[in-house]
Scaffold this motif. Sequence first.
Motif, PDB file in Angstrom:
ATOM      1  N   ARG A  98       0.838  -1.191   0.000  1.00  0.00           N
ATOM      2  CA  ARG A  98       0.000   0.000   0.000  1.00  0.00           C
ATOM      3  C   ARG A  98       0.875   1.244   0.000  1.00  0.00           C
ATOM      4  O   ARG A  98       1.013   1.914   1.000  1.00  0.00           O
ATOM      5  CB  ARG A  98      -0.898   0.054   1.239  1.00  0.00           C
ATOM      6  N   ARG A 101       3.366   0.759   2.659  1.00  0.00           N
ATOM      7  CA  ARG A 101       2.953   0.084   3.890  1.00  0.00           C
ATOM      8  C   ARG A 101       3.055  -1.413   3.650  1.00  0.00           C
ATOM      9  O   ARG A 101       2.275  -1.988   2.921  1.00  0.00           O
ATOM     10  CB  ARG A 101       1.541   0.506   4.280  1.00  0.00           C
ATOM     11  N   GLN A 215     -11.557   4.324  14.458  1.00  0.00           N
ATOM     12  CA  GLN A 215     -10.370   3.487  14.608  1.00  0.00           C
ATOM     13  C   GLN A 215     -10.760   2.045  14.890  1.00  0.00           C
ATOM     14  O   GLN A 215     -11.690   1.768  15.642  1.00  0.00           O
ATOM     15  CB  GLN A 215      -9.519   4.016  15.766  1.00  0.00           C
ATOM     16  N   LYS A 219     -10.940   0.105   8.288  1.00  0.00           N
ATOM     17  CA  LYS A 219     -10.894   0.971   7.103  1.00  0.00           C
ATOM     18  C   LYS A 219      -9.587   0.821   6.339  1.00  0.00           C
ATOM     19  O   LYS A 219      -9.568   0.897   5.104  1.00  0.00           O
ATOM     20  CB  LYS A 219     -11.119   2.433   7.487  1.00  0.00           C
ATOM     21  N   THR A 220      -8.482   0.607   7.053  1.00  0.00           N
ATOM     22  CA  THR A 220      -7.191   0.480   6.381  1.00  0.00           C
ATOM     23  C   THR A 220      -7.165  -0.775   5.516  1.00  0.00           C
ATOM     24  O   THR A 220      -6.658  -0.759   4.391  1.00  0.00           O
ATOM     25  CB  THR A 220      -6.045   0.454   7.401  1.00  0.00           C
ATOM     26  N   THR A 221      -7.738  -1.869   6.020  1.00  0.00           N
ATOM     27  CA  THR A 221      -7.806  -3.098   5.232  1.00  0.00           C
ATOM     28  C   THR A 221      -8.741  -2.926   4.047  1.00  0.00           C
ATOM     29  O   THR A 221      -8.469  -3.419   2.945  1.00  0.00           O
ATOM     30  CB  THR A 221      -8.278  -4.272   6.113  1.00  0.00           C
ATOM     31  N   PHE A 224      -6.887  -0.960   1.475  1.00  0.00           N
ATOM     32  CA  PHE A 224      -5.859  -1.833   0.907  1.00  0.00           C
ATOM     33  C   PHE A 224      -6.461  -2.748  -0.161  1.00  0.00           C
ATOM     34  O   PHE A 224      -5.921  -2.907  -1.259  1.00  0.00           O
ATOM     35  CB  PHE A 224      -5.226  -2.651   2.031  1.00  0.00           C
ATOM     36  N   THR A 239      -2.770   6.140  -2.067  1.00  0.00           N
ATOM     37  CA  THR A 239      -3.464   6.073  -0.790  1.00  0.00           C
ATOM     38  C   THR A 239      -2.799   7.000   0.221  1.00  0.00           C
ATOM     39  O   THR A 239      -1.578   7.066   0.308  1.00  0.00           O
ATOM     40  CB  THR A 239      -3.480   4.632  -0.220  1.00  0.00           C
ATOM     41  N   SER A 241      -3.442   8.629   4.393  1.00  0.00           N
ATOM     42  CA  SER A 241      -4.166   8.628   5.659  1.00  0.00           C
ATOM     43  C   SER A 241      -3.956   9.989   6.319  1.00  0.00           C
ATOM     44  O   SER A 241      -2.923  10.641   6.104  1.00  0.00           O
ATOM     45  CB  SER A 241      -3.646   7.521   6.576  1.00  0.00           C
ATOM     46  N   ASP A 243      -3.161  10.244   9.152  1.00  0.00           N
ATOM     47  CA  ASP A 243      -1.983   9.998   9.994  1.00  0.00           C
ATOM     48  C   ASP A 243      -0.705  10.476   9.311  1.00  0.00           C
ATOM     49  O   ASP A 243       0.266  10.839   9.985  1.00  0.00           O
ATOM     50  CB  ASP A 243      -1.838   8.504  10.298  1.00  0.00           C
ATOM     51  N   ARG A 300       4.828  10.054   4.812  1.00  0.00           N
ATOM     52  CA  ARG A 300       4.501   8.962   5.725  1.00  0.00           C
ATOM     53  C   ARG A 300       4.945   9.342   7.134  1.00  0.00           C
ATOM     54  O   ARG A 300       5.838  10.179   7.321  1.00  0.00           O
ATOM     55  CB  ARG A 300       5.174   7.652   5.297  1.00  0.00           C
ATOM     56  N   GLU A 331      -8.044   8.264   3.787  1.00  0.00           N
ATOM     57  CA  GLU A 331      -8.807   7.712   4.917  1.00  0.00           C
ATOM     58  C   GLU A 331      -8.381   8.313   6.251  1.00  0.00           C
ATOM     59  O   GLU A 331      -7.252   8.763   6.411  1.00  0.00           O
ATOM     60  CB  GLU A 331      -8.680   6.179   4.960  1.00  0.00           C
TER      61      GLU A 331
END
Length: 454
Positions: A98, A101, A215, A219-221, A224, A239, A241, A243, A300, A331
């Motif tokens: 990702r 990631r 959280q 959502k991350t999966t 992905f 992608t 985030s 974060d 990142r 996301e």
Amino acid sequence: MAGLNILSQTPSPWQLSASSTSSSSFSLRCRHFYNFNIYNCGDIKCYKIGSSTFSLSGAPRSKPSAFSSQMLPQLSNSSGSGYSWMQDNSASCGNFSRNGRKQGPLNSVAPTERAQISSVDDLYDFICSGPLINKIGLTPEKVAESIDKWIEYGFRLCRLFQLNQLALNEPQKIRLYHYYIPVFLWCEQEISQHSSKFKDNEEIPPLVIGFSAPQGCGKTTLVFALEYLFKITGRKAATLSIDDFYLTAEEQAKLRENNPGNLLLEFRGNAGSHDLSLSVETLAELSKVTKEGVKMKLPRYDKSAYNGRGDRADPSTWPEVEGPLTVILFEGWMLGFKPLPPEAVKAVDPQLETVNKNLEAYYDAWYKYVKSWIIIKIHDPSYVYQWRLQAEIAMRADGNPGMSDEEVRDFVSRYLPAYKAYLPTLYSEGPTGADPEHVLLVEIDEGRNPILGS
């Protein structure tokens, strides 16, 4: 066989052979896991799904039977019932990364059991019983016309998540056919509508799809899986985030100093702990990655730096994307939150007043770039605590460092006020500036499974 060609860039999974007993009957087998029959309907060959008969071009010859609520799968109500939907040691994902990631190995698990969905009839019925089908504008006829794509996408996701496609359990089937693939098809519709607004000779900027979800809800999966499906269908995706836009360690320290005693701003997370200038720069520049050969690095964040307080990762480690980008998947747990009257947030938690003020700048930094929204809805913010606790318990059970139950409670407590204050408005009104025609609301239960909305 053109009507059953799934992806032009991959070998066809279909094998056709004539029946030894009748010249008008054929057996069609998907080499992955499904069988159904083809036979002559006048001067064209047809196949049958349920009570519907289709030509190989996909045109229905009779209407599918109606579907009732009794066909919906029974979901467990127990806490965390679907937490490990990738159980049976299939949780690692593939070499596909990702945008920097890291994921695990990508290999298909050899089938050892009989398929729970063993025919196209079964798969068709199961798909049509999903809670998102009507929401994304699909009818039983449309599902039948595109059943080959559903099969191919399911097969690809099984490979991605190392699932045994011949023995999917109920949570796995729900996650693939009731959640990930329907959401992907909705995203495809949004991309098509977005592209149609531009003339043939115009450059089409990538569509930014925002994913707002609490959280731990997966959502991350989900993102992905979507990025992988875009990859295999020939679309380039980036992608991001929220974060990725956290303040540097030094800037976080200044934020704490400027807000003494405010636990909501002691660590990263809430509004005010993000570098909005970096957000604007990144999203604006990504919208220009429309040509072959144009490249850009994506920021990142390293959450492990400074004993877990975190810091921005070294730019030399940032992943790179190359144009032309079709879609940007953005996301975040608080994406779409909008400020409320001061008295409303003070009633939830007085410490939230500063966070609420900070939110006023987030529309120009984030939301105005998002043209389509996927909102993951939960009924109780306490799910976040349960999901986080499950994750930490699993980490400790595997011998990895994990937070204690008390540390989990403290961690989640810094986010709960924002959930309680902003989620009701997000669910009822949507994000600021969002077009309701381009918002998909997906309700999930404690097991992270999609359910029928109110």
